[in-house]
Scaffold this active site. Structure first.
Site, PDB file in Angstrom:
ATOM      1  N   HIS A   1      19.466 -63.785  45.893  1.00  0.00           N
ATOM      2  CA  HIS A   1      19.951 -62.663  45.088  1.00  0.00           C
ATOM      3  C   HIS A   1      21.323 -63.002  44.509  1.00  0.00           C
ATOM      4  CE1 HIS A   1      22.659 -61.569  48.335  1.00  0.00           C
ATOM      5  NE2 HIS A   1      21.634 -61.557  49.179  1.00  0.00           N
TER       6      HIS A   1
ATOM      7  N   HIS B   1      24.098 -64.734  46.539  1.00  0.00           N
ATOM      8  CA  HIS B   1      23.974 -66.187  46.718  1.00  0.00           C
ATOM      9  C   HIS B   1      24.388 -66.918  45.442  1.00  0.00           C
ATOM     10  CE1 HIS B   1      20.602 -64.539  49.363  1.00  0.00           C
ATOM     11  NE2 HIS B   1      21.515 -64.980  50.210  1.00  0.00           N
TER      12      HIS B   1
ATOM     13  N   CYS C   1      23.567 -60.022  68.008  1.00  0.00           N
ATOM     14  CA  CYS C   1      22.900 -59.551  66.785  1.00  0.00           C
ATOM     15  C   CYS C   1      21.921 -60.616  66.318  1.00  0.00           C
ATOM     16  CB  CYS C   1      23.907 -59.258  65.668  1.00  0.00           C
ATOM     17  SG  CYS C   1      23.088 -58.972  64.076  1.00  0.00           S
TER      18      CYS C   1
ATOM     19  N   CYS D   1      22.728 -61.885  62.702  1.00  0.00           N
ATOM     20  CA  CYS D   1      23.873 -62.804  62.618  1.00  0.00           C
ATOM     21  C   CYS D   1      23.594 -64.067  63.415  1.00  0.00           C
ATOM     22  CB  CYS D   1      25.138 -62.191  63.211  1.00  0.00           C
ATOM     23  SG  CYS D   1      25.821 -60.820  62.299  1.00  0.00           S
TER      24      CYS D   1
ATOM     25  N   CYS E   1      25.698 -53.734  65.032  1.00  0.00           N
ATOM     26  CA  CYS E   1      26.399 -54.838  64.379  1.00  0.00           C
ATOM     27  C   CYS E   1      27.208 -54.288  63.198  1.00  0.00           C
ATOM     28  CB  CYS E   1      25.389 -55.861  63.874  1.00  0.00           C
ATOM     29  SG  CYS E   1      26.115 -57.088  62.779  1.00  0.00           S
TER      30      CYS E   1
ATOM     31  N   HIS F   1      25.462 -55.840  59.932  1.00  0.00           N
ATOM     32  CA  HIS F   1      24.082 -55.474  59.592  1.00  0.00           C
ATOM     33  C   HIS F   1      23.701 -54.043  59.978  1.00  0.00           C
ATOM     34  CE1 HIS F   1      23.860 -59.961  59.662  1.00  0.00           C
ATOM     35  NE2 HIS F   1      23.271 -59.694  58.518  1.00  0.00           N
TER      36      HIS F   1
ATOM     37  N   LYS G   1      22.947 -46.149  38.009  1.00  0.00           N
ATOM     38  CA  LYS G   1      22.055 -45.587  37.018  1.00  0.00           C
ATOM     39  C   LYS G   1      21.149 -46.707  36.519  1.00  0.00           C
ATOM     40  CE  LYS G   1      24.643 -44.213  33.842  1.00  0.00           C
ATOM     41  NZ  LYS G   1      25.853 -44.328  33.317  1.00  0.00           N
TER      42      LYS G   1
ATOM     43  N   LYS H   1      18.665 -49.824  30.672  1.00  0.00           N
ATOM     44  CA  LYS H   1      17.414 -49.979  29.915  1.00  0.00           C
ATOM     45  C   LYS H   1      16.814 -51.362  30.060  1.00  0.00           C
ATOM     46  CE  LYS H   1      17.880 -46.592  26.247  1.00  0.00           C
ATOM     47  NZ  LYS H   1      19.290 -46.690  25.807  1.00  0.00           N
TER      48      LYS H   1
END
Ligand code: MSP
Length: 507
Positions: free
Chosen positions: A17, A20, A125, A128, A143, A146, A295, A298
């Site tokens: 994503h 990264h 965790c 982690c 955590c 997270h 929001k 478009k």
């Protein structure tokens, strides 16, 4: 001189994503800029494929961790390519050469007397893959990163005597005030060290997915130890038949997000000291891009999905936006609306229009040849020392500030066009020399900002330089007046075309 820059290696338990993409973009800007400065550059990125988070994600999908790694490593490679990143190698921690080298270094840490056998008990965790200290635990044993419940774990493990490195680490921080940048992250890491270091378990017994501990095959090396070592192991096998370690180690810069500071600024240098390997020169820490609720836009929907943005707008636009919208080092919100606004007002209008107007005027009034003149004293002061300032900021891992310096000049050039109104000068034969000076200054200004923008927006800046008839990327010539007139210009085409909003279908 050599320059070695790294990104964290990305977990393959999910899809890539924007978060990264962010570190990869910043690292690529630095790598490209250093190459322009004539440095011998090595830029490393890759994937982190072992450990509990990956094993759990694979299990949830009903596939093996290796299958998950193979599937998602490809996605991360595609992301680097889509971003136009010039990484010299892509490491996967499942590479056999990496495994071998990890075993070798861990054995050295053991042989140097820094490993002991013990039992670990604590709040853990799984996301982690880390035991938490009291200060890292939120209310209700969750955590802090997270926000998921921690698990109480008890394990017989091999331990790394991290506590023994408190003093050496304090010395490192005293000797190198820029070991971690920005300053607040340096302070954070130092106070973590000063608060007292707990020994760290170096292995895991419940897990099979990892590098076997060389002296105890019933355990695997803790995923963070395995992962951190990527920066070192990669150099030994990135080029077949060649070991680049002497050429590039120690690393000049590890770029990381703030969530993995402790690992890079505390555990990593201690591990290296224990193995008698030189510590890196610097850790550069960025904040978080807040990919919150927005929001609907478009054309982009409600998230900034890197592959989609690149597909619609090109890599340059995403690279520009990521470094421009949020000051590197701090947290900040990003949104599709924000992206589209900067694309239109800054890239298309400020830079794109400046380019097309300048080239059109050189075409119309001077037959497509940049006139020979000296730079307008009006602009000289505003461009003085610009390349040095940009280089200096990038040396301090301040890509957003560097980009801002360049952009102030783009805006300055736009004001210059407004003020000088070359189309008026063109009407008066008596002003021919003045028009030469104005057009030359504009072409030079555009050339200088584009040479500096090559690291940030390589495709667009290259196209523009080609259209200006001067593709020399040498930073030493990123000065107003460094190139003589006489270059033949051409049409660059639309650098940042309007993107038609796509239909968004409500789900
Ligand atoms: N595998 C470890 C790193 C090992 S390095 C020896 C890891 N991987 S990660 O995929 O979870 O994160 C990789 C990087 O992406 C981290 O630097 C992290 O800070 C960054 N980002 C993930 N989400 C982010 C944002 N939303 N914004 C900015 N960067 C963030 O940690």
């Amino acid at each position: 001189m050599s320059y070695y820059v790294t990104t964290p290696i990305y977990y393959v338990n999910g899809e890539p994503h924007l978060g990264h993409a962010y570190t990869t973009i910043a690292a690529d800007v630095l790598a490209r800029h250093m190459r322009q400065r004539g440095e011998d550059v090595f830029f490393l990125t890759g994937t982190d494929e072992h450990g509990e988070p990956v094993a759990q994600a694979a299990e949830a999908l009903g596939i093996t961790p290796r299958e998950l790694g193979d599937r998602n490593a490809v996605r991360f490679k595609e992301l680097a390519a889509a971003l136009n990143a010039t990484n010299d190698f892509f490491i996967r921690t499942t590479d056999p050469e990496h495994l071998e080298k990890v075993a070798e270094v861990v054995q050295r840490i053991h042989d140097n007397g820094h490993v002991f056998e013990g039992t670990y008990e604590g709040w853990f965790c799984p996301r982690c893959a880390d035991f938490k200290t009291d200060s890292e635990i939120e209310e209700g044993n969750t955590c802090a990163i997270h926000r998921i419940p921690l698990e109480w774990r008890k394990e017989d493990n091999w331990f790394f005597r991290l506590s023994a490195f408190q003093e050496p680490l304090e010395r490192l921080y005293a000797e190198r005030p820029d070991f971690v940048v920005p300053q607040e992250r340096f302070n954070e890491a130092l106070s973590f060290i000063q608060s007292g270091l707990q020994d760290l378990s170096l292995s895991r017994s419940r897990l099979k997915w990892g590098v076997p501990v060389p002296w105890d095959q019933s355990q695997v090396v803790y995923v963070w130890i395995d992962a951190l070592l990527n920066y070192y192991t990669a150099l030994s096998y990135a080029r077949e038949g060649e070991d680049l370690t002497d050429r590039f180690w120690p690393a000049d810069l590890h770029l990381i997000g703030k969530d993995i500071l402790k690992f890079h600024a505390v555990i990593w240098p201690a591990m290296l000291m224990a193995a008698e390997i030189e510590v890196p020169r610097q850790v550069g820490v960025h904040g978080f891009l807040l990919l919150g609720e927005h929001k609907m836009s478009k054309s982009l929907g409600n998230v900034i999905e890197p592959f989609e943005v690149v597909e619609l707008y090109g890599a340059d636009a995403l690279r520009y936006y990521a470094l421009r919208e949020v000051r590197f080092g701090q947290d900040g919100e990003v949104s599709p609306e924000g992206f589209e606004k900067r694309y239109t007002t800054e890239l298309a209008n400020e830079y794109g229009n400046l380019a097309s107007r300048t080239l059109a005027m050189v075409g119309r009034y001077r037959d497509g040849v940049v006139p020979d003149a000296t730079p307008d004293p009006e602009l000289v002061g505003d461009f003085e020392g610009l390349a040095e300032t940009v280089s200096g900021l990038l040396d301090r891992v301040e890509p957003s500030l560097a980009l801002d310096e360049i952009w102030q000049r783009v805006k300055r050039l736009n004001r210059y066009v407004q003020d000088e109104q070359p189309w008026q000068l063109a009407k008066d034969e008596g002003q021919a020399e003045r028009l030469d000076e104005v057009l030359y200054s504009l072409a030079e200004g555009l050339r200088v900002v584009s040479v500096l923008l090559l690291a940030f927006m390589p495709a667009s800046a290259e196209r523009l330089l080609a259209a200006l008839g001067n593709e020399d990327p040498d930073l030493g010539r990123a000065r107003l007046g460094a190139a003589p007139g006489g270059a033949t210009t051409s049409e660059p085409g639309q650098l940042f075309p309007r993107v038609e909003p796509t239909e968004v279908t409500a789900a």
